[in-house]
Design an enzyme around this catalytic site. Structure first.
Site: not given
Length: 284
Positions: A152, A229, A262
């Site tokens: 991320s 995600d 995620h």
């Protein structure tokens, strides 16, 4: 200044050790922690290449070490894992903890230019201070042989740091990276506050912009992205990075993973592939 590196934790895992360290960072002006996984060593003279892992928003140096299960593959391949924190801490700057996506736990791996956030220099900490600290204090680590990865915000950090320092890292990979931060809400908020309104300064920390300048790569860039995600459509924009790589023929493998989100469940599922990717580049 004496950085006073001290070991504050040690746990055996897959015949190696997770160790946690604390030190004073001159770059950031505060006390910092980081974690290292040392694979099992056949002899005291054995030195291990390093895989730096940059974590995402709200994380500390411990999330990856506790949740990813990366130690199994790192132990097998003989790679040390180095997991730093995600921002300076304890500076008590007004507003530093008001939101999850800016300030504490959200350093974005850049060097802030706005006076209020001048201590937020995670780029210099990761690229300059930490490798020097490791090589001077932890003789088991061969910091001249290094690769970098992240998730991320940390995927953004890994990609941008790699592209701007191709001489320092053998390879890069990322899970669900913020691949085009100048065009997403997370990036725009962070860059406005840390870097001001100068859009040219923003582009220096955007992988999609940087790949046009730095694309003489020795290894394929590996990206895994979960199709479920929740941040994929608006925040991560790997398609923009993919387009930019195609324009300059930069070697990139983006793997869209159906059903994955995620989280660290996603990371734990595919981390072994990433460790193998880096082991190959590090010629292990």
């Amino acid at each position: 200044m004496d950085t006073g590196l001290s070991e504050i934790g040690s746990t055996k895992m897959f015949d190696g050790y997770n160790k946690r360290y604390k030190h004073h960072s001159p770059t950031l002006g505060c006390s910092m922690t980081f974690s290292v996984y040392f694979p099992p060593s056949p002899s005291s003279s054995k030195r291990f290449p390093v895989l730096y892992w940059l974590s995402g928003l709200t994380c500390t140096d411990e999330n990856f070490i506790i949740k990813s299960g990366a130690q199994r593959a790192a132990s097998t391949h003989g790679i040390a894992l180095v997991s730093p924190d995600t921002s300076p801490r304890g500076l008590n700057i007004e507003g530093e903890a008001d939101s999850y996506d800016f300030g504490v736990g959200a350093g974005f791996y850049l060097n802030a230019t706005q006076e209020k956030w001048k201590n937020w220099r995670m780029y210099d900490y990761i690229v300059k201070e930490l490798p020097k600290l490791l090589s001077e204090n932890l003789s088991q680590l061969d910091t001249a042989k290094a690769s970098i990865s992240g998730h991320s915000m940390g995927g953004h950090g890994a990609l941008t740091i790699y592209l701007k320092n191709l001489d320092k890292y053998k390879s890069v990979s990322a899970f669900a990276p913020i691949a085009n931060p100048i065009n997403c809400p997370w990036g725009q908020k962070a860059f406005t506050n840390y870097l001001g309104d100068n859009k040219a300064a923003w582009e220096e920390y955007d992988a999609t912009c940087l790949i046009s300048k730095f694309n003489d790569l020795s290894a394929t860039i590996l990206i895994d992205q979960g199709e479920n995600d929740q941040f994929f459509p608006d925040q991560l924009l790997p398609n923009k990075f993919e387009e930019a790589c195609k324009k300059v023929n930069a070697p990139l493998l983006v793997r869209m993973q159906p059903g994955y989100d995620h989280s660290y469940y996603f990371i734990a599922t595919f981390i072994e592939d990433h460790i193998s990717h880096h082991a190959q580049a590090l010629e292990l």
